[in-house]
Design a protein around this motif. Structure first.
Motif, PDB file in Angstrom:
ATOM      1  N   ALA A  89       0.710  -1.229  -0.018  1.00  0.00           N
ATOM      2  CA  ALA A  89       0.001   0.198   0.018  1.00  0.00           C
ATOM      3  C   ALA A  89       0.850   1.461   0.038  1.00  0.00           C
ATOM      4  N   ALA A  90       0.353   2.161  -0.736  1.00  0.00           N
ATOM      5  CA  ALA A  90       1.057   3.314  -1.008  1.00  0.00           C
ATOM      6  C   ALA A  90       0.625   4.498   0.079  1.00  0.00           C
ATOM      7  N   GLY A  91      -0.618   4.378   0.554  1.00  0.00           N
ATOM      8  CA  GLY A  91      -1.244   5.433   1.391  1.00  0.00           C
ATOM      9  C   GLY A  91      -1.630   4.698   3.046  1.00  0.00           C
ATOM     10  N   MET A  92      -1.607   5.431   3.875  1.00  0.00           N
ATOM     11  CA  MET A  92      -1.959   4.831   5.222  1.00  0.00           C
ATOM     12  C   MET A  92      -3.511   5.159   5.457  1.00  0.00           C
ATOM     13  N   ASP A  93      -4.280   4.189   5.835  1.00  0.00           N
ATOM     14  CA  ASP A  93      -5.754   4.653   6.148  1.00  0.00           C
ATOM     15  C   ASP A  93      -5.663   5.343   7.470  1.00  0.00           C
ATOM     16  N   VAL A 106      -3.566  13.951   1.169  1.00  0.00           N
ATOM     17  CA  VAL A 106      -4.581  13.380   1.693  1.00  0.00           C
ATOM     18  C   VAL A 106      -5.475  12.914   0.469  1.00  0.00           C
ATOM     19  N   ARG A 107      -5.540  11.571   0.248  1.00  0.00           N
ATOM     20  CA  ARG A 107      -6.381  10.993  -1.018  1.00  0.00           C
ATOM     21  C   ARG A 107      -7.524  10.301  -0.682  1.00  0.00           C
ATOM     22  N   PRO A 108      -8.448  10.361  -1.515  1.00  0.00           N
ATOM     23  CA  PRO A 108      -9.547   9.631  -1.138  1.00  0.00           C
ATOM     24  C   PRO A 108      -9.617   7.956  -1.286  1.00  0.00           C
ATOM     25  N   ARG A 109     -10.476   7.284  -0.483  1.00  0.00           N
ATOM     26  CA  ARG A 109     -10.619   6.028  -0.630  1.00  0.00           C
ATOM     27  C   ARG A 109     -11.239   5.590  -1.705  1.00  0.00           C
ATOM     28  N   SER A 110     -10.514   4.688  -2.656  1.00  0.00           N
ATOM     29  CA  SER A 110     -11.554   4.290  -4.062  1.00  0.00           C
ATOM     30  C   SER A 110     -12.985   3.564  -3.626  1.00  0.00           C
ATOM     31  N   GLY A 111     -12.954   2.837  -2.482  1.00  0.00           N
ATOM     32  CA  GLY A 111     -14.149   2.237  -2.346  1.00  0.00           C
ATOM     33  C   GLY A 111     -15.098   3.129  -1.980  1.00  0.00           C
ATOM     34  N   LEU A 112     -14.676   4.234  -1.216  1.00  0.00           N
ATOM     35  CA  LEU A 112     -15.809   4.989  -0.634  1.00  0.00           C
ATOM     36  C   LEU A 112     -16.388   5.820  -1.919  1.00  0.00           C
ATOM     37  N   ALA A 113     -15.397   6.346  -2.937  1.00  0.00           N
ATOM     38  CA  ALA A 113     -15.637   6.990  -4.087  1.00  0.00           C
ATOM     39  C   ALA A 113     -16.640   6.252  -5.058  1.00  0.00           C
ATOM     40  N   LEU A 114     -16.197   4.801  -5.389  1.00  0.00           N
ATOM     41  CA  LEU A 114     -16.930   4.321  -6.182  1.00  0.00           C
ATOM     42  C   LEU A 114     -18.309   3.823  -5.731  1.00  0.00           C
ATOM     43  N   LYS A 115     -18.421   3.498  -4.316  1.00  0.00           N
ATOM     44  CA  LYS A 115     -19.785   2.900  -3.914  1.00  0.00           C
ATOM     45  C   LYS A 115     -20.635   3.880  -3.472  1.00  0.00           C
ATOM     46  N   ASP A 165     -14.225   4.798  11.700  1.00  0.00           N
ATOM     47  CA  ASP A 165     -14.248   4.524  10.224  1.00  0.00           C
ATOM     48  C   ASP A 165     -12.903   4.861   9.416  1.00  0.00           C
ATOM     49  N   ARG A 166     -12.448   4.050   8.360  1.00  0.00           N
ATOM     50  CA  ARG A 166     -11.469   4.695   7.703  1.00  0.00           C
ATOM     51  C   ARG A 166     -12.168   5.682   6.628  1.00  0.00           C
ATOM     52  N   VAL A 167     -11.447   6.810   6.402  1.00  0.00           N
ATOM     53  CA  VAL A 167     -12.086   7.840   5.755  1.00  0.00           C
ATOM     54  C   VAL A 167     -11.052   8.446   4.630  1.00  0.00           C
ATOM     55  N   ALA A 168     -10.073   8.231   4.666  1.00  0.00           N
ATOM     56  CA  ALA A 168      -8.942   8.517   3.549  1.00  0.00           C
ATOM     57  C   ALA A 168      -7.559   7.923   3.716  1.00  0.00           C
ATOM     58  N   GLN A 169      -6.863   8.299   2.631  1.00  0.00           N
ATOM     59  CA  GLN A 169      -5.532   7.693   2.696  1.00  0.00           C
ATOM     60  C   GLN A 169      -4.633   8.913   2.843  1.00  0.00           C
ATOM     61  N   LEU A 170      -3.381   8.528   3.573  1.00  0.00           N
ATOM     62  CA  LEU A 170      -2.400   9.678   3.778  1.00  0.00           C
ATOM     63  C   LEU A 170      -1.345   9.181   3.115  1.00  0.00           C
ATOM     64  N   VAL A 171      -0.612  10.006   2.243  1.00  0.00           N
ATOM     65  CA  VAL A 171       0.859   9.426   1.405  1.00  0.00           C
ATOM     66  C   VAL A 171       1.834  10.454   1.704  1.00  0.00           C
ATOM     67  N   LEU A 172       2.914  10.036   2.633  1.00  0.00           N
ATOM     68  CA  LEU A 172       3.964  10.885   2.751  1.00  0.00           C
ATOM     69  C   LEU A 172       4.944  11.110   1.304  1.00  0.00           C
ATOM     70  N   ALA A 173       5.066  12.434   1.170  1.00  0.00           N
ATOM     71  CA  ALA A 173       5.715  12.608  -0.188  1.00  0.00           C
ATOM     72  C   ALA A 173       6.811  13.569  -0.179  1.00  0.00           C
ATOM     73  N   PRO A 174       7.741  13.305  -0.721  1.00  0.00           N
ATOM     74  CA  PRO A 174       8.926  14.277  -0.901  1.00  0.00           C
ATOM     75  C   PRO A 174       8.403  15.708  -1.632  1.00  0.00           C
ATOM     76  N   VAL A 175       9.008  16.891  -1.313  1.00  0.00           N
ATOM     77  CA  VAL A 175       8.651  18.172  -1.568  1.00  0.00           C
ATOM     78  C   VAL A 175       9.910  18.803  -2.338  1.00  0.00           C
ATOM     79  N   SER A 176       9.752  19.420  -3.591  1.00  0.00           N
ATOM     80  CA  SER A 176      10.806  20.075  -4.126  1.00  0.00           C
ATOM     81  C   SER A 176      10.456  21.445  -4.297  1.00  0.00           C
ATOM     82  N   ARG A 177      11.133  22.293  -3.661  1.00  0.00           N
ATOM     83  CA  ARG A 177      10.882  24.006  -4.039  1.00  0.00           C
ATOM     84  C   ARG A 177      11.351  24.237  -5.049  1.00  0.00           C
ATOM     85  N   ALA A 178      10.858  25.381  -5.571  1.00  0.00           N
ATOM     86  CA  ALA A 178      11.547  25.843  -6.835  1.00  0.00           C
ATOM     87  C   ALA A 178      11.431  27.235  -7.064  1.00  0.00           C
TER      88      ALA A 178
END
Length: 153
Positions: free
Chosen positions: A28-32, A65-74, A112-125
């Motif tokens: 899994a890429a995201g944490m519930d 913060v990303r949606p959970r696919s099952g909640l979105a679809l169903k 209830d599990r409501v979303a996924q959290l993905v830790l991601a690197p940030v580049s500053r420009a």
């Protein structure tokens, strides 16, 4: 592989007894993340769902913060600003903005599990103003210019 970044977390009083965000599977890429409240979101309605957690994200990272696919679809439950961003210098409660695009009221219960959290690197420009941009095969072709569905042209 390097050691995973550590995220300091404070459990707020209304988050007592809830599990911390976690990966459901090894790939899994995201944490519930769980809801720390019970709320019903009406069709077309939005709500910032409390998680009962405050975090210190390491510098150079964000939490998406990303949606959970099952909640979105169903049920049509999604994150309207997906992916939402939690910046590394924010120290307030982590909340998940959800919208109900479905036809029925949607009940979210505490835990209830409501979303996924993905830790991601940030580049500053930095911006560099120039007189002219380099040429590419696409050029200034915009929306739909690279093809796709035949009806979209």
């Amino acid at each position: 592989m390097s050691e995973a970044p550590r995220i300091a977390v404070v459990r707020l009083p209304h988050g007592a007894g809830l599990a911390l965000p976690s990966y459901a599977t090894a790939g899994a890429a995201g944490m519930d993340v769980l809801s720390a409240e019970t709320v019903t979101i009406s069709p077309g309605g939005r709500h910032a769902v409390a998680t009962g957690l405050a975090v210190a994200i390491p510098p150079g990272f964000e939490i998406q913060v990303r949606p959970r696919s099952g909640l979105a679809l169903k049920h049509g439950i999604t994150v309207p600003n997906a992916p939402g961003t939690i910046d590394s210098d924010y120290r307030g409660e982590m909340k998940v903005i959800l919208i109900n695009l479905g036809d029925e009221p949607f009940l979210i219960e505490r835990g209830d599990r409501v979303a996924q959290l993905v830790l991601a690197p940030v580049s500053r420009a930095t911006w560099e103003e120039v007189e002219r941009l380099d040429d590419t095969a696409r050029g200034a072709g915009g929306f739909g210019s690279t093809g796709g569905h035949s009806r979209l042209g």
